[in-house]
Design a protein around this motif. Sequence first.
Motif, PDB file in Angstrom:
ATOM      1  N   VAL A  12       0.855  -1.180   0.000  1.00 12.14           N
ATOM      2  CA  VAL A  12       0.000   0.000   0.000  1.00 12.14           C
ATOM      3  C   VAL A  12       0.887   1.225   0.000  1.00 12.14           C
ATOM      4  CG1 VAL A  12      -1.909  -1.129   1.203  1.00 12.14           C
ATOM      5  CG2 VAL A  12      -0.192   0.101   2.526  1.00 12.14           C
ATOM      6  N   LYS A  13       0.317   2.349  -0.440  1.00 13.54           N
ATOM      7  CA  LYS A  13       1.074   3.587  -0.470  1.00 13.54           C
ATOM      8  C   LYS A  13       0.783   4.401   0.789  1.00 13.54           C
ATOM      9  CE  LYS A  13       1.118   3.899  -5.503  1.00 13.54           C
ATOM     10  NZ  LYS A  13       0.749   4.708  -6.700  1.00 13.54           N
ATOM     11  N   ALA A  14       1.734   5.197   1.151  1.00  9.80           N
ATOM     12  CA  ALA A  14       1.551   6.070   2.313  1.00  9.80           C
ATOM     13  C   ALA A  14       0.294   6.931   2.114  1.00  9.80           C
ATOM     14  CB  ALA A  14       2.770   6.963   2.482  1.00  9.80           C
ATOM     15  N   THR A  15      -0.397   7.147   3.208  1.00  8.79           N
ATOM     16  CA  THR A  15      -1.659   7.895   3.317  1.00  8.79           C
ATOM     17  C   THR A  15      -2.885   7.058   2.941  1.00  8.79           C
ATOM     18  OG1 THR A  15      -1.842   8.940   1.135  1.00  8.79           O
ATOM     19  CG2 THR A  15      -0.458  10.060   2.787  1.00  8.79           C
ATOM     20  N   GLN A  16      -2.686   5.909   2.298  1.00  9.37           N
ATOM     21  CA  GLN A  16      -3.821   5.072   1.943  1.00  9.37           C
ATOM     22  C   GLN A  16      -4.395   4.354   3.162  1.00  9.37           C
ATOM     23  OE1 GLN A  16      -2.452   2.515  -1.289  1.00  9.37           O
ATOM     24  NE2 GLN A  16      -3.287   3.939  -2.823  1.00  9.37           N
ATOM     25  N   THR A  17      -5.567   3.768   2.950  1.00  9.16           N
ATOM     26  CA  THR A  17      -6.197   2.974   3.994  1.00  9.16           C
ATOM     27  C   THR A  17      -5.981   1.495   3.720  1.00  9.16           C
ATOM     28  OG1 THR A  17      -7.909   4.616   4.488  1.00  9.16           O
ATOM     29  CG2 THR A  17      -8.400   2.325   5.050  1.00  9.16           C
ATOM     30  N   LEU A  18      -5.558   0.772   4.751  1.00 10.49           N
ATOM     31  CA  LEU A  18      -5.335  -0.672   4.663  1.00 10.49           C
ATOM     32  C   LEU A  18      -6.569  -1.401   5.184  1.00 10.49           C
ATOM     33  CD1 LEU A  18      -3.416  -3.197   4.352  1.00 10.49           C
ATOM     34  CD2 LEU A  18      -2.812  -2.804   6.763  1.00 10.49           C
ATOM     35  N   THR A  19      -6.992  -2.402   4.428  1.00 10.62           N
ATOM     36  CA  THR A  19      -8.087  -3.255   4.885  1.00 10.62           C
ATOM     37  C   THR A  19      -7.619  -4.700   4.883  1.00 10.62           C
ATOM     38  OG1 THR A  19      -9.791  -1.759   4.035  1.00 10.62           O
ATOM     39  CG2 THR A  19     -10.443  -4.028   4.495  1.00 10.62           C
ATOM     40  N   LEU A  20      -7.650  -5.332   6.048  1.00  6.75           N
ATOM     41  CA  LEU A  20      -7.250  -6.721   6.188  1.00  6.75           C
ATOM     42  C   LEU A  20      -8.448  -7.558   6.638  1.00  6.75           C
ATOM     43  CD1 LEU A  20      -3.862  -6.258   8.089  1.00  6.75           C
ATOM     44  CD2 LEU A  20      -4.171  -6.775   5.663  1.00  6.75           C
ATOM     45  N   THR A  21      -8.498  -8.772   6.132  1.00  3.26           N
ATOM     46  CA  THR A  21      -9.589  -9.676   6.476  1.00  3.26           C
ATOM     47  C   THR A  21      -9.045 -10.942   7.121  1.00  3.26           C
ATOM     48  OG1 THR A  21     -10.937  -8.884   4.630  1.00  3.26           O
ATOM     49  CG2 THR A  21     -11.537 -11.005   5.581  1.00  3.26           C
ATOM     50  N   CYS A  22      -9.681 -11.361   8.174  1.00  5.86           N
ATOM     51  CA  CYS A  22      -9.332 -12.602   8.862  1.00  5.86           C
ATOM     52  C   CYS A  22     -10.513 -13.566   8.697  1.00  5.86           C
ATOM     53  CB  CYS A  22      -9.067 -12.316  10.328  1.00  5.86           C
ATOM     54  SG  CYS A  22      -8.747 -13.780  11.358  1.00  5.86           S
ATOM     55  N   THR A  23     -10.298 -14.617   7.937  1.00 11.05           N
ATOM     56  CA  THR A  23     -11.356 -15.603   7.717  1.00 11.05           C
ATOM     57  C   THR A  23     -11.182 -16.748   8.705  1.00 11.05           C
ATOM     58  OG1 THR A  23     -11.469 -15.020   5.376  1.00 11.05           O
ATOM     59  CG2 THR A  23     -12.421 -17.133   6.034  1.00 11.05           C
ATOM     60  N   CYS A  24     -12.199 -16.963   9.504  1.00  5.26           N
ATOM     61  CA  CYS A  24     -12.137 -17.953  10.578  1.00  5.26           C
ATOM     62  C   CYS A  24     -12.926 -19.205  10.209  1.00  5.26           C
ATOM     63  CB  CYS A  24     -12.706 -17.375  11.871  1.00  5.26           C
ATOM     64  SG  CYS A  24     -11.993 -15.793  12.349  1.00  5.26           S
ATOM     65  N   SER A  25     -12.413 -20.347  10.588  1.00  3.52           N
ATOM     66  CA  SER A  25     -13.138 -21.602  10.384  1.00  3.52           C
ATOM     67  C   SER A  25     -12.940 -22.501  11.593  1.00  3.52           C
ATOM     68  CB  SER A  25     -12.678 -22.309   9.111  1.00  3.52           C
ATOM     69  OG  SER A  25     -11.319 -22.653   9.198  1.00  3.52           O
ATOM     70  N   GLY A  26     -13.913 -23.379  11.814  1.00  9.03           N
ATOM     71  CA  GLY A  26     -13.840 -24.289  12.942  1.00  9.03           C
ATOM     72  C   GLY A  26     -14.497 -23.732  14.197  1.00  9.03           C
ATOM     73  N   PHE A  27     -14.919 -22.489  14.137  1.00 12.68           N
ATOM     74  CA  PHE A  27     -15.664 -21.885  15.229  1.00 12.68           C
ATOM     75  C   PHE A  27     -16.481 -20.734  14.662  1.00 12.68           C
ATOM     76  CE2 PHE A  27     -13.469 -17.827  16.086  1.00 12.68           C
ATOM     77  CZ  PHE A  27     -12.302 -18.003  15.362  1.00 12.68           C
ATOM     78  N   SER A  28     -17.492 -20.310  15.399  1.00 14.21           N
ATOM     79  CA  SER A  28     -18.356 -19.234  14.937  1.00 14.21           C
ATOM     80  C   SER A  28     -18.109 -17.967  15.744  1.00 14.21           C
ATOM     81  CB  SER A  28     -19.831 -19.640  15.071  1.00 14.21           C
ATOM     82  OG  SER A  28     -20.674 -18.534  14.799  1.00 14.21           O
ATOM     83  N   LEU A  29     -17.945 -16.863  15.039  1.00 15.38           N
ATOM     84  CA  LEU A  29     -17.730 -15.569  15.699  1.00 15.38           C
ATOM     85  C   LEU A  29     -18.942 -15.134  16.517  1.00 15.38           C
ATOM     86  CD1 LEU A  29     -15.965 -13.632  12.811  1.00 15.38           C
ATOM     87  CD2 LEU A  29     -14.896 -14.447  14.922  1.00 15.38           C
TER      88      LEU A  29
END
Lengths: 121, 110
Positions: A12-29
């Motif tokens: 990503v470039k400086a000043t941008q917004t980062l979006t990260l995703t965590c996909t979970c399995s084996g349990f329910s959020l």
Amino acid sequence: QVTLRESGPALVKATQTLTLTCTCSGFSLSTSGMCVSWIRQPPGKALEWLARIDWDDDKYYITSLKTRLTISKDTSKNQVVLTMTNMDPVDTATYYCARILGSGWSGMDVWGQGTTVTVSS
Amino acid sequence: QSVLTQPPSMSAAPGQKVTISCSGSRSNIGNNYVSWYQQLPGTAPKLLIYDNNKRPSGIPDRFSGSKSGTSATLGITGLQTGDEADYYCGTWDSSLSAFVFGIGTKVTVL
């Protein structure tokens, strides 16, 4: 088997917004007591906890980054999303998501493999 | 720097024991559970100890944890070459309202 998997842009470039995703399995959020955290690790440096979200949507943030971070969850996809605004080269790190054991702060028992993010100036 | 103090490095011969300290204060270790993590080179951290002295299933009893006052300790007995890693302590800090990690201790097996 409980697993977590991080995904997001590698660069990503400086000043941008980062979006990260965590996909979970084996349990329910949405199951009572389930909580997930994000942690990062700059190259060659120590772990730094960033944020946590609970099954009941309670949220916790590291104070120093609180204005830049947002943690949320999509229970239909069983995913936890972390957004970080105004990225800077010092935010270059490997970002991990991890499940928290219990609903307190006992420890983080299952970790994703991590996703490396480089911030260019 | 961190509010939790760990020695940067330790070393010992195979078969020997290492004891890694983690020193804090009343707002963190003194009033909250401590967990310990092992990070092998190039991999994600792994939980070794939670709730000060409990081992998750699959963690050998060569690894042990203890806490006294504002300090915690991770012990590794029967040191193996596969134990070469960075070890981190972690706990909730009530004053900072944040989970904090130590700086990590690099263990080398001579």
